[in-house]
Design an enzyme around this catalytic site. Structure first.
Site, mmCIF file in Angstrom:
data_model
loop_
_atom_site.group_PDB
_atom_site.id
_atom_site.type_symbol
_atom_site.label_atom_id
_atom_site.label_comp_id
_atom_site.label_asym_id
_atom_site.label_seq_id
_atom_site.Cartn_x
_atom_site.Cartn_y
_atom_site.Cartn_z
ATOM 1 N N LYS A 166 -7.403 3.183 -2.795
ATOM 2 C CA LYS A 166 -7.761 3.172 -1.374
ATOM 3 C C LYS A 166 -8.008 4.609 -0.944
ATOM 4 C CE LYS A 166 -5.270 1.988 2.949
ATOM 5 N NZ LYS A 166 -4.084 1.283 3.481
ATOM 6 N N LYS A 197 -10.704 -0.062 -1.762
ATOM 7 C CA LYS A 197 -10.503 -0.239 -0.325
ATOM 8 C C LYS A 197 -10.761 1.062 0.425
ATOM 9 C CE LYS A 197 -6.938 -1.323 3.129
ATOM 10 N NZ LYS A 197 -5.513 -1.670 3.361
ATOM 11 N N ASP A 228 0.859 -1.185 0.000
ATOM 12 C CA ASP A 228 0.000 0.000 0.000
ATOM 13 C C ASP A 228 0.901 1.244 0.000
ATOM 14 O OD1 ASP A 228 -1.727 -2.115 0.633
ATOM 15 O OD2 ASP A 228 -2.961 -0.897 1.966
#
Length: 298
Positions: free
Chosen positions: A207, A243, A144
């Site tokens: 995300k 996400k 990430d």
């Protein structure tokens, strides 16, 4: 060459409507919440959501001992609740990737590391590359990273996309999530542009937030990002995961994000491969509702 590059990114953005009215987004989200969330408030959906959780610990106080105990909880969950899906992922800092990899016994749980100078993304690209490569070497199966927000807000889309692409090259076949830090982007238009740039540059997931700044995830940001994923899929045929993370404080929050994904993207995204939720507290709240009594397992 630079002009060609800039044209490439401007051209990509020009394929999408990024002139979005924030009030229209708020109205659309209110409508979805009012009309659709209640039908997803079921034990089946809550069990599914349990299996989409990225169980996250990103604290200054994390230690090898605490991360080991955290991972052991995931091992024990499988034995304690054999009929429930285990979490999708354990998410930690790169320095703990090896601890998780050495401790985790459950097949199908990914090891995600936040990398690239999380949460600010303010570091030399060489440092970000090294950190990402080391995380993967130590056992991370997913990475990430944070979109370079300062560069994006300055309009330097070329550097933003090139940096994401360089880090994706380091990840190779490992999935890479790009955190947009939507609270800093302020407008629906900016969120959509950042989402498109991230996807074109190689993101496997987009995300919402790091969880380190306020506001973190919001339903409005989720709606815009899901719209961007849908349009990108229509343009390219490439499916990108979503996400929400940060600020997921209740089961109702989780149900709202699930409903937005279902309404905007459809059933193809309702698997724990394509829909993840970054949280620590939510796992216990979901578990409590599923088993019918307050349960603090994680």
């Amino acid at each position: 060459m630079m002009e060609q590059q800039e044209n490439k990114y401007e051209k990509a953005l020009s394929l999408y409507n990024t002139d979005i009215n924030d009030e229209e987004v708020r109205t659309a989200v209110r409508k979805i919440i009012a009309e659709k969330v209640h039908e997803n408030d079921t034990p089946e959906v809550k069990k599914f959501l349990m299996g989409s959780v990225e169980l996250t610990t990103l604290k200054t106080t994390d230690s090898e001992e605490s991360v080991l105990a955290f991972t052991e909880k995931v091992n024990q969950f499988d034995e304690t609740y054999p009929d429930l899906p285990h979490v999708a992922t354990i998410c930690v800092y790169p320095c703990f990737a090896k601890t998780v990899a050495d401790t985790l016994e459950i097949d199908g749980v990914e090891i995600a590391c936040v990398s690239g100078s999380f949460p600010s993304s303010q570091a030399l690209i060489e440092v970000k590359i090294a950190e990402t490569a080391l995380a993967i070497k130590d056992g991370a199966t997913e990475i990430d990273i944070v979109l370079p927000v300062g560069k994006f807000l300055s309009g330097n889309y070329e550097d933003v996309a090139d940096e994401i692409a360089e880090l994706k090259a380091v990840c190779g076949e490992h999935k890479m999530k790009v955190i947009l830090e939507t609270g800093c982007l302020k407008t629906a238009s900016n969120i959509k542009k950042a989402a498109i740039l991230a996807m074109y540059a190689g993101a496997d997931y987009i995300k919402t937030s790091t969880g380190k700044l306020e506001p973190a995830a919001t339903p409005e940001a989720a709606y815009v990002m899901c719209q961007a994923i849908k349009k990108y899929y229509e343009q390219t045929g490439i499916q990108i995961g979503f996400k929400p993370a940060g600020g997921l404080n209740s089961v109702m929050d989780a149900l709202i994000y699930y409903t937005i994904v279902k309404e905007v993207l459809g059933k193809e995204w309702l698997t724990n491969q394509w829909f993840r939720m970054g949280t620590s507290r939510l796992a216990n709240l979901l578990l409590s509702e599923i088993v019918g009594e307050e349960t603090i397992f994680f």
